[in-house]
Design an enzyme around this catalytic site. Structure first.
Site, PDB file in Angstrom:
ATOM      1  N   THR A   1      43.055   9.599  21.014  1.00 54.03           N
ATOM      2  CA  THR A   1      41.656  10.055  20.983  1.00 54.03           C
ATOM      3  C   THR A   1      41.001   9.419  19.759  1.00 54.03           C
ATOM      4  O   THR A   1      40.568   8.276  19.831  1.00 54.03           O
ATOM      5  CB  THR A   1      41.556  11.586  20.940  1.00 54.03           C
TER       6      THR A   1
ATOM      7  N   LYS B   1      50.389  11.163  19.720  1.00 55.71           N
ATOM      8  CA  LYS B   1      49.005  10.988  19.293  1.00 55.71           C
ATOM      9  C   LYS B   1      48.615  12.118  18.333  1.00 55.71           C
ATOM     10  O   LYS B   1      49.158  13.231  18.425  1.00 55.71           O
ATOM     11  CB  LYS B   1      48.060  10.935  20.496  1.00 55.71           C
TER      12      LYS B   1
ATOM     13  N   THR C   1      51.550  20.332  16.845  1.00 60.51           N
ATOM     14  CA  THR C   1      50.118  20.174  16.984  1.00 60.51           C
ATOM     15  C   THR C   1      49.657  18.782  17.360  1.00 60.51           C
ATOM     16  O   THR C   1      49.011  18.103  16.578  1.00 60.51           O
ATOM     17  CB  THR C   1      49.451  20.546  15.660  1.00 60.51           C
TER      18      THR C   1
ATOM     19  N   GLU D   1      42.031  11.743  10.904  1.00 58.06           N
ATOM     20  CA  GLU D   1      40.651  11.241  11.013  1.00 58.06           C
ATOM     21  C   GLU D   1      40.068  10.880   9.649  1.00 58.06           C
ATOM     22  O   GLU D   1      39.710  11.747   8.869  1.00 58.06           O
ATOM     23  CB  GLU D   1      39.791  12.307  11.705  1.00 58.06           C
TER      24      GLU D   1
ATOM     25  N   ASN E   1      33.560  14.454  11.847  1.00 58.50           N
ATOM     26  CA  ASN E   1      33.718  15.666  12.653  1.00 58.50           C
ATOM     27  C   ASN E   1      32.442  16.504  12.754  1.00 58.50           C
ATOM     28  O   ASN E   1      32.497  17.649  13.191  1.00 58.50           O
ATOM     29  CB  ASN E   1      34.863  16.509  12.093  1.00 58.50           C
TER      30      ASN E   1
END
Lengths: 410, 410
Positions: free
Chosen positions: A155, A181, A192, A278, A400
């Site tokens: 993602t 991932k 997670t 991220e 985010n």
């Protein structure tokens, strides 16, 4: 990697009898051509094990896969990115079932032998119309190359994550392959993320279940990026016995070697997930020792690893030990401030709860690299725990800020 | 404010018999002229109460003030900003004692009657040489104006926080004044900041202690900015009885009115602390209802209010209800996904765990203001809890990246 475990090529296709494939369905955005549907398949019967998120709000595919695993062994895994199929109600469950039914049909399997996973945005209906008709094509894409599948489950990951290793069980070479991932909603204690493991080891059901649980506890349950527990996280292990070793049973011959190798595979992928978090810039290993108990050590490790202020410091190459010590203090563990020593990448910064008066430039250098360790010794007992975490960057927050609005506008 | 409570001018000097003062000592940086030492003093004997941080790593002034309060009533509070005097060992304790001794001498009090507080960077020795000789000057600055003291305790606060109210106890007007400071390391359950309250109410010791605890529980223990618990947080209340009301005792006449007023004062300052959090842009009230218990409601409220991903969304004016629901799911509270309703500033976004299909622009508008509410109804019982929190901004992270290095370079 330990010396008994050798890294090899091939990802999830390295173990004998496994194939993988991937196609682009335009799940997130029909206008963008990117791999977003992955399939992993064993030519032979398997024994399997899985660990799913502990979030009470869990996605339709998690519920379905967990129920299937109770009465069948997994022969295939279908997974999509771009949409989590979470908070989607009865319709979400129907869509997840449609994915397994179509896959089972195309592969000649029972529906229960297909595990299904989804990852992406929460609360948006899965575009099953774009997925279902393409599943025969997905099955036709199966081959001996795992990287496409590794790419299709990404993602916000910036790079695919795959690994394969070889380990000797007695005189027989056994292979383990895996893809994973990240990269958002990463917090331990619920495996997670997604991770799919293939292995050609011959192993009993009880042992693969126990080995999987142990390996997850020692790897994915020891990482954190944002402290947020996802709704979709899943680790699935499939073992098809094609290596021809003497079947490993619980505590029997080869068990220790296999568990070590499985743990190393998962730990390596876990670390890659954190360092590809991220817009984070650092992978930080927080080691706690000298705690009154292992649980106390874990409390301290998690408090430090999840502290927003500590993580901000790391992003700025700032050796702010006061913030580390303040998080130790509120962790809930037994702490004597005047006993605490802290090392940053091996350089002492706090001695007996006070500044060790180490040269500032040395300390800044210690936290300036892309990877470093923080070692906290409470000097109270023998409890220890290690966790892998990241810094917190302005870019992480910016990244985010608008996911939902951005997706809804498409 | 409730209708019985009237806002008046004067801050901590509004109640009769209280004075305040402030001077600039150059504590953080001798080259910068800014108020950084505050004093509040009652001309008359008092009864007092305090709540201190629950962090096990707590600062020298917290330890000292807590020990003083066990055997004396507080007549004065001395507080500095720019240095927390935390993680500073025995020398830190000596420096805190020096502050109380010099203040007591200049005011003709016993040392134990002086509470001392510090706020600022952790782990750097307090520059007592710049403070001690200036204390007579600080005492000389005492007057009938509280704003200087409110400014002198600011660290990263962008504005001073002071308030005063009047409430009738029977036929007698009683006043309460207060100042507070935020703005980093703000997490509830440890009264996470400094707040000094003066009041001329006549009240028993037992009642002021109980009223203070209750008011802190309903205000400062219900706010969070970064989820980090500070080492220095302190709320001190001093009551000198000069209003001449009939002394309020536990559960006696006037108790309810006084408690309500005290709580409103603290809640107002608590909200101001959140909305002045370091580079945050929004004050968000998270209301949870319909939980199986109040504790469950609190778990949900805290999980949502501290979720990094949820807070990022708010910063981006992004009505991402999926992230809210995922935090509800991992909160530890009993949850039935298909029962959960969520309203954003009164607009329904999630019904029975699913998208309510409300117009996107309406939802974006609901979370775009500087203040909004998030109401989460679990529909399982009567448990409720409300917490005040903020968004998480890229600027917050940037602001907190290099505090330690920046200070050490000076």
């Amino acid at each position: 990697m330990g010396k008994k475990v050798k890294v090899i090529e091939g990802g999830v296709c390295a173990p004998q009898g496994f194939k993988a494939g991937a196609i682009a369905c335009g799940i997130k955005n029909p206008a963008v051509e990117r791999l977003d549907l992955a399939l992993i398949y064993s030519d032979f019967p398997t024994v399997g094990a899985a660990v799913y998120t502990q979030n009470q709000v869990c996605a339709a595919p998690v519920r379905l896969s967990a129920s299937y695993l109770k009465s069948a062994e997994p022969r295939a895994i279908i997974a999509n990115s771009g949409n989590a199929n979470a908070c989607t109600g009865p319709e979400g469950l129907i869509n997840a079932r449609t994915m397994t039914a179509a896959t089972a049909k195309a592969l000649g399997l029972k529906q229960r032998e297909v595990q299904v996973c989804s990852t992406g945005i929460i609360g948006v209906p899965l575009p099953i119309d774009r997925i279902e008709p393409r599943i025969p094509e997905l099955v036709a894409s199966l081959g001996c190359e795992g990287e496409g599948a590794a790419r299709a489950i990404m993602t916000s990951d910036t790079r695919p994550k795959e690994i394969a290793v070889q380990v000797k069980i007695g005189d027989v070479k056994v292979r383990i392959g895996a893809i994973a991932k990240g990269a958002g909603m990463i917090n331990p204690h619920m495996a997670t993320m997604l991770c799919f493991v293939t292995t050609d080891v011959a192993i009993s059901k009880a042992e693969i279940v126990a080995a999987t649980k142990e390996a997850v506890d020692l790897s994915f349950n020891r990482i954190t990026v944002d402290g947020d527990m996802s709704t979709n996280d899943t680790v699935i292990v499939m073992a098809n016995g094609q290596a021809g070793n003497k079947t490993i049973t619980r505590g029997g011959e080869g068990s220790a070697e296999f568990r070590e190798a499985l743990t190393e595979v998962m730990l390596e992928l876990a670390k890659r997930i954190v360092s590809d978090g991220e817009r984070v810039t650092k992978l930080v290993e927080v080691q706690v020792r000298g705690a009154a108990s292992n649980l106390d050590a874990e409390r301290v490790a998690r408090a430090v690893a999840n502290s927003k202020l500590v993580k901000c410091s790391w992003n700025g190459n700032d050796p702010n030990w006061g913030r580390i010590l303040h998080a130790v203090g509120y962790s809930g563990a037994r702490v004597k401030e005047e006993m605490v020593n802290i090392h940053l990448n091996g350089v002492i910064v706090t001695q007996n709860g006070l500044s060790a008066n180490t040269d500032g430039e040395k300390l800044i250098a210690a936290v300036s690299g892309p990877e470093f360790t923080v070692c906290i010794d409470l000097n109270l007992g023998r409890g220890a725990f290690t966790i892998y975490t990241s810094d917190l960057s302005p870019e992480y927050v910016d990244f985010n800020r608008t996911e939902y609005s951005a997706v809804k506008k498409k």
